[in-house]
Design a protein around this motif. Structure first.
Motif, PDB file in Angstrom:
ATOM      1  N   ALA A 135       0.832  -1.212   0.000  1.00  0.00           N
ATOM      2  CA  ALA A 135       0.000   0.000   0.000  1.00  0.00           C
ATOM      3  C   ALA A 135       0.865   1.259   0.000  1.00  0.00           C
ATOM      4  N   THR A 154       0.715   4.196  -2.691  1.00  0.00           N
ATOM      5  CA  THR A 154       0.505   5.592  -2.283  1.00  0.00           C
ATOM      6  C   THR A 154       1.520   6.519  -2.955  1.00  0.00           C
ATOM      7  N   TYR A 169      -7.603   5.057  -8.364  1.00  0.00           N
ATOM      8  CA  TYR A 169      -7.841   4.579  -6.994  1.00  0.00           C
ATOM      9  C   TYR A 169      -8.767   5.576  -6.314  1.00  0.00           C
ATOM     10  N   TYR A 216     -10.710   5.924  -2.425  1.00  0.00           N
ATOM     11  CA  TYR A 216     -10.129   6.487  -1.204  1.00  0.00           C
ATOM     12  C   TYR A 216      -9.764   7.957  -1.422  1.00  0.00           C
ATOM     13  N   HIS A 255      -6.926   9.271   0.011  1.00  0.00           N
ATOM     14  CA  HIS A 255      -5.457   9.313  -0.025  1.00  0.00           C
ATOM     15  C   HIS A 255      -4.918  10.618   0.566  1.00  0.00           C
ATOM     16  N   SER A 309      -3.005  10.988   2.943  1.00  0.00           N
ATOM     17  CA  SER A 309      -1.610  10.875   3.389  1.00  0.00           C
ATOM     18  C   SER A 309      -0.649  11.650   2.498  1.00  0.00           C
ATOM     19  N   GLU A 311       1.004   3.053   5.625  1.00  0.00           N
ATOM     20  CA  GLU A 311      -0.355   2.574   5.439  1.00  0.00           C
ATOM     21  C   GLU A 311      -1.216   2.777   6.679  1.00  0.00           C
ATOM     22  N   ASP A 324      -6.747   7.296   6.014  1.00  0.00           N
ATOM     23  CA  ASP A 324      -6.482   5.863   6.177  1.00  0.00           C
ATOM     24  C   ASP A 324      -6.645   5.085   4.877  1.00  0.00           C
ATOM     25  N   PHE A 325      -5.952   3.932   4.829  1.00  0.00           N
ATOM     26  CA  PHE A 325      -6.020   3.022   3.694  1.00  0.00           C
ATOM     27  C   PHE A 325      -6.746   1.743   4.119  1.00  0.00           C
ATOM     28  N   THR A 356      -7.303   0.264   7.487  1.00  0.00           N
ATOM     29  CA  THR A 356      -6.422  -0.566   8.313  1.00  0.00           C
ATOM     30  C   THR A 356      -7.047  -0.792   9.695  1.00  0.00           C
TER      31      THR A 356
END
Length: 441
Positions: A77, A81, A127, A130, A132, A134, A197, A238-239, A241
């Motif tokens: 992941a 990312t 993708y 999500y 993303h 981060s 991740e 978050d991905f 988790t």
């Protein structure tokens, strides 16, 4: 009604701030991060899918598969990312790119990242399901450091926050302090800063716990506002988790302190309301992202989103769902430290520990304590229920999903320490006299 409107306004403002920050960061030219990202390619090339915290991984794999799995660091992941981070700026329409979140696919994870960075091959798959978020954190840091440097920064930030949180917890309750940090040991927290991740949900959880300690004695509305922010930010960063720890850990801390300071009115209602607010904030953030994806990228995204959701909840295969759930929960319990040291008997050892705690609950805790310790267990089961609901995900990703057991372990440790404390106080004449005086008053 006024309170609800304030909550909705807070939600909208925080989400807009995060979206704007993400839009700004995406517009940082790729040339600003190119050198440090290129210097990170060898790291991922050598450690394609997973990294291992110990050097003798092959030997450990043969001797103790549970311990081996519990110490794995998932890179897949993280690589995706970084692939998305690079391609978000590698498009003609950056507004659409922020929704699509394209990445280069079709190769091994590390190979795809290398090809898109070195050869500037654009992303061919989105993708979009999500946020993303981060990227907001990672891209500016890649202007200064390579991947190893960023992981060092993660450790420094985490250590600093944990020290501060530890000081606050120790001042409020030695039991809370001990149970929290012991639970971090049990879930092998030392690995968390290594992995982008799930680093962010633990970061959010720690920050939310610090804020909880600052506001638990104030009006409950402030904790509800905090749950709006943590639910929203968990989804944004978050991905998928261990997202529920951003709810359960601050809630465990707050409820325990309310109990210790005799602020026990409507505590069950408080738990339900805080959990519902967090869940709504988390869910609506996902729904908004999916809605934007469908509007910007087309109706075909509906099928993509449905496939994603169903694959995380239900797993095709020969085994019945209940068997998959039972096997996953058992395996993940065996990954917890120190139970993982026992290899084949690891699950039995973890069950024995739970039985000891149950005995302490019924024998040593007072009637009032049992009620509130039971509520702590109820809170911690939120994270465990996540493993059951998304059982296909848990089955595929046990090497990091098992950390969702953290709040459950923390609540068991609180019961254990409370029970031991009661037994010690029983034989302490001074404590016994104080207790009798309180009863007489």
């Amino acid at each position: 009604m006024k309170q609800v409107l304030k909550g909705i306004t807070l939600y909208i403002i925080v989400l807009l701030i995060l979206i704007i920050l993400q839009a700004i960061v995406i517009r940082i030219p790729n040339k600003a991060i190119k050198n440090n990202l290129e210097n990170s390619l060898d790291y991922y090339d050598i450690n394609n899918n997973v990294t291992f915290v110990l050097n003798d991984k092959e030997e450990l794999y043969q001797k103790n598969y549970y311990l081996y799995t519990s110490l794995l660091i998932d890179n897949r992941a993280d690589i995706t990312t970084l692939n998305i981070m690079w391609n978000a700026n590698n498009a003609n329409n950056l507004y659409k790119s922020q929704i699509a979140m394209n990445y280069l696919s079709g190769h091994y994870y590390a190979q795809s990242l290398k090809m898109t960075v070195l050869n500037n091959i654009p992303g061919d798959k989105n993708y979009a399901r999500y946020w993303h978020g981060s990227i907001i954190y990672l891209k500016p840091l890649f202007m200064l450091f390579n991947v190893k440097g960023i992981k060092t920064v993660n450790y420094i930030i985490t250590l600093g926050l944990l020290i501060y949180l530890g000081i606050l917890l120790f001042r409020k309750s030695k039991i809370l302090f001990s149970s929290y940090f012991l639970s971090l040991m049990v879930i092998n927290f030392i690995i968390v800063p290594y992995c982008f991740e799930y680093f962010f949900v633990f970061l959010i959880s720690i920050i939310a716990s610090i804020i909880s300690l600052k506001i638990y004695h104030k009006d409950d509305k402030y904790f509800y506002y905090l749950m709006i922010i943590t639910g929203l930010s968990s989804c944004f960063f978050d991905f998928l988790t261990c997202e529920t720890i951003t709810l359960t850990i601050p809630l465990l801390i707050t409820v325990y302190l309310k109990y210790k300071e005799n602020k026990k009115e409507n505590i069950f209602k408080f738990i339900v309301k805080a959990s519902l607010i967090w869940f709504l904030a988390y869910t609506f953030t996902f729904l908004i992202k999916w809605g934007l994806s469908i509007i910007v990228l087309g109706k075909e995204q509906i099928n993509d989103i449905w496939q994603f959701a169903s694959n995380r909840i239900y797993q095709e295969g020969a085994l019945h769902p209940l068997k998959i759930i039972g096997r996953s929960l058992k395996f993940m319990a065996s990954l917890l430290f120190p139970f993982s040291l026992f290899n084949k008997n690891s699950f039995l050892v973890s069950i024995m520990f739970c039985c000891i705690v149950v005995l302490i609950y019924f024998i040593f805790l007072e009637k009032e304590q049992k009620k509130y310790m039971g509520l702590l267990i109820l809170i911690s089961l939120i994270s465990v229920s996540r493993l059951v609901i998304l059982f296909a995900h848990s089955s595929d990703h046990p090497f990091f999903d098992y950390r969702a057991y953290g709040p459950f372990i923390m609540s068991l440790l609180i019961i254990l320490l409370e029970g031991v404390g009661n037994e010690i106080n029983y034989f302490n004449p001074v404590s016994k006299r104080r207790k009798n005086n309180r009863k007489s008053n």
